[in-house]
Design an enzyme around this catalytic site. Structure first.
Site, PDB file in Angstrom:
ATOM      1  N   GLN A 193       0.829  -1.206   0.000  1.00  0.00           N
ATOM      2  CA  GLN A 193       0.000   0.000   0.000  1.00  0.00           C
ATOM      3  C   GLN A 193       0.865   1.259   0.000  1.00  0.00           C
ATOM      4  OE1 GLN A 193      -3.128  -0.103   3.049  1.00  0.00           O
ATOM      5  NE2 GLN A 193      -2.953  -2.338   3.075  1.00  0.00           N
ATOM      6  N   CYS A 381      36.146 -18.082 -22.657  1.00  0.00           N
ATOM      7  CA  CYS A 381      36.941 -16.849 -22.624  1.00  0.00           C
ATOM      8  C   CYS A 381      38.209 -17.073 -21.799  1.00  0.00           C
ATOM      9  CB  CYS A 381      36.092 -15.697 -22.091  1.00  0.00           C
ATOM     10  SG  CYS A 381      36.789 -14.064 -22.443  1.00  0.00           S
ATOM     11  N   LEU A 382      38.270 -16.581 -20.573  1.00  0.00           N
ATOM     12  CA  LEU A 382      39.423 -16.852 -19.712  1.00  0.00           C
ATOM     13  C   LEU A 382      39.622 -18.351 -19.539  1.00  0.00           C
ATOM     14  CD1 LEU A 382      41.661 -15.901 -17.777  1.00  0.00           C
ATOM     15  CD2 LEU A 382      39.935 -15.817 -15.963  1.00  0.00           C
ATOM     16  N   HIS A 507      31.714 -16.145 -25.732  1.00  0.00           N
ATOM     17  CA  HIS A 507      30.828 -16.481 -24.613  1.00  0.00           C
ATOM     18  C   HIS A 507      29.569 -17.175 -25.135  1.00  0.00           C
ATOM     19  CE1 HIS A 507      32.816 -14.248 -21.286  1.00  0.00           C
ATOM     20  NE2 HIS A 507      33.315 -13.548 -22.285  1.00  0.00           N
ATOM     21  N   GLU A 509      27.421 -18.815 -23.625  1.00  0.00           N
ATOM     22  CA  GLU A 509      26.292 -18.748 -22.683  1.00  0.00           C
ATOM     23  C   GLU A 509      25.294 -17.661 -23.044  1.00  0.00           C
ATOM     24  OE1 GLU A 509      29.621 -16.326 -20.558  1.00  0.00           O
ATOM     25  OE2 GLU A 509      29.451 -17.973 -21.987  1.00  0.00           O
TER      26      GLU A 509
END
EC number: 6.3.4.2
Length: 544
Positions: A193, A381-382, A507, A509
């Site tokens: 509220q 990557c790394l 990447h 992902e």
């Protein structure tokens, strides 16, 4: 003309606005509508690219190279679209542009103020996304919580949008938390509220309120919120905590959200068809064997630093008929105690991206353990770079092999700065960012995974494999199975004779989807599920 849905949050941060927005997009797309999404972040950073992962979590990269909030990854995964830099707006970008315009004299000597100049810049960026995407519906999430000082110009801008575009073209949704009081065993509506009152004080009356709670919500609470917040009863939406985030679109649709959006915005939509998504959720909930993966990183205390990696592993596990158990392993712990303690029970090892020397030797030890024990390995990557360093050190015997990121004067720099990065001092937005093509060598693990000779993947890096060592490593058993079209940059490498040992400079992902796992993750989990480790017993066939 695009319609606009603005989503705000109240009571606490991290209440689930991002997943709610992604789910709204999913619902609208299931009705045949085109959707685009935008995140307004009130922080003064230009983008999150230079922010600590511990403060911000993952930096998600769009196809055109924008470094953005991890919520954009959720938008892309749920709606199955690719967003651009237009989908991210920060206070840093807005104020920088306003000041630049003032310095150029664009305001013709006027006094520069938050209203109208800052709010006008915010609205222009919202409208620009609508114009460029030509989406039927643009969903805009306002980061933070109602009442934050930083967010006030953004709330004022979205308030003005209803008058600018017409009342039938704008819808406001407020996502709020119903806290549970353990002593009285009840959910409380008072914070909601107050949050809505704060919105109304600004001039925004929410059309829909989405109520988050960890406990069942009674119909009496729906009546109470409807009365005190001046929202139709059917527009008070209950969103309980669910076992998987991918169930949220189904829950919202069952609450009638899709019909509300269509009717309130007068959308020309088809009937809802979430059958494929429902099948996905049913598959997730099916009891299946578990595959155990170690994620070795340097930011594992905050799992959101690897949000897309975690989701990609889940997507691949679903496809392979497995549940996923992720062991979050700090690379520095491996440095202190060795890899055996943390990795002896896992069926696969993944090392994601990161920056800086902290934990690097632990990562290299994890790679060595995977290579010597035949454990499936995926480096991102790394993770690819430490895979190369480990191979050079322990297969070639070059114990001084390193990356110039960590040891600038290394006598054996197998990883080096990209040529175009030399002389670049600015940190923000200067890496190799966004989608780049990659040519895959047929007959390799990468070739089998992709089934395609030309792919596009997203990048975020300054350092790359040093081609001076390509022939040497190739002769020792490292296969460079993915290259840039000109052959100058190594994008994928593999170790021959290993069940699955692969690294990607990009990447993957960022391109995985719940119904379409990324090929590298899919094949990584496929290899991992076949591994039997200490203490495990394979299933035996039942006697007839």
């Amino acid at each position: 003309m695009s319609k606009f849905i603005f989503v705000t949050g109240g009571v606490v941060s991290s209440v689930g606005k991002g997943i709610t927005v992604a789910s709204l997009g999913n619902i609208l797309k299931s009705r045949g509508l085109s959707v685009s999404v935008q995140k307004l972040d009130p922080y003064l950073n230009v983008d999150p690219g230079t922010m600590s992962p511990y403060q911000h979590g993952e930096v998600f990269v769009t196809q055109d190279g924008a470094e953005t909030d991890l919520d954009l990854g959720s938008y892309e995964r749920f709606i199955d679209i690719e967003l651009t830099a237009d989908s991210t707006v920060t206070s840093g970008q807005v104020y920088s542009e306003v000041i630049n315009k003032e310095r150029r004299g664009d305001y013709l000597g006027g006094t520069i103020q938050v209203v109208p100049h800052v709010t006008q810049e915010i609205k222009a960026r919202i409208q620009r996304l609508a114009d460029r995407s030509k989406a039927d519906v643009v969903i805009v999430e306002v980061g933070g919580t109602v009442g934050d000082i930083e967010g006030q110009p953004f709330l004022e801008a979205i308030r003005q949008m209803r008058n600018d575009t017409g009342r039938d073209n704008v819808l406001y949704i407020h996502v709020t938390l119903l806290p549970y009081i353990q002593s009285t065993q009840e959910l409380k509506t008072k914070p909601t509220q107050h949050s809505v009152n704060e919105l109304r004080r600004i001039g925004i009356q929410p059309d829909i309120i989405v109520c988050r709670a960890d406990y069942p919500i009674s119909e009496g609470i729906r009546d109470k919120i409807s009365l005190f917040c001046d929202v139709e009863r059917k527009a008070v939406i209950f969103m309980p905590t669910v076992s998987t985030i991918y169930e949220v679109p189904l829950k919202l649709e069952s609450e009638g959200v899709g019909d509300l959006l269509v009717s309130r915005l007068h959308l020309n939509a088809s009937p809802s068809d979430l059958s494929v998504w429902r099948g996905l959720v049913e598959k997730i909930k099916e009891p299946t064997p578990t595959v155990r993966i170690a994620l070795v990183g340097k930011y594992v205390e905050l799992k959101d630093a690897y949000y897309s990696v975690r989701e990609s592993l889940c997507h691949a596990a679903i496809h392979n008929g497995r549940d996923i158990q992720i062991d979050w392993v700090h690379a520095e712990d491996i440095e202190k105690n060795g890899p055996e303690e943390y990795l002896k029970h896992v069926q696969g090892i993944i090392i994601p991206g990161g920056f800086g020397i902290r934990g690097i030797e632990g990562m290299i030890s994890a790679v060595k353990y995977a290579r010597e024990n035949g454990i499936p390995y995926l480096g991102l990557c790394l993770g690819m770079q430490v895979m190369v360093i480990e191979f050079a050190r322990y297969v070639l015997g070059s114990d001084k092999a390193h990356s110039t990121e960590f040891e600038p004067d290394s006598p054996y720099p197998v990883i080096d700065l990209l040529p175009e990065q030399r002389g670049v001092d600015s940190k923000g937005g200067t890496m190799r960012l966004g989608n780049y093509p990659c040519v895959i060598q047929p007959g390799t693990m990468a070739g089998q995974a992709y089934g395609n000779n030309l792919i596009n993947e997203r990048h975020r890096h300054r350092f790359e494999f040093n081609n001076d060592y390509r022939d040497t490593l190739s002769k020792a058993g490292m296969l460079f199975s993915g290259l840039s079209p000109d052959g100058k940059l190594v994008e994928i490498c593999e170790v021959t004779g290993h069940p699955f040992m692969m690294g990607s400079q990009f990447h993957p992902e960022f391109l995985s989807r719940p119904n379409r796992p990324h090929p590298l993750f899919r094949e990584f989990i496929n290899a991992a599920k076949k591994v039997i480790r200490d203490g495990e017993q394979p299933s035996l066939p039942l006697s007839p």
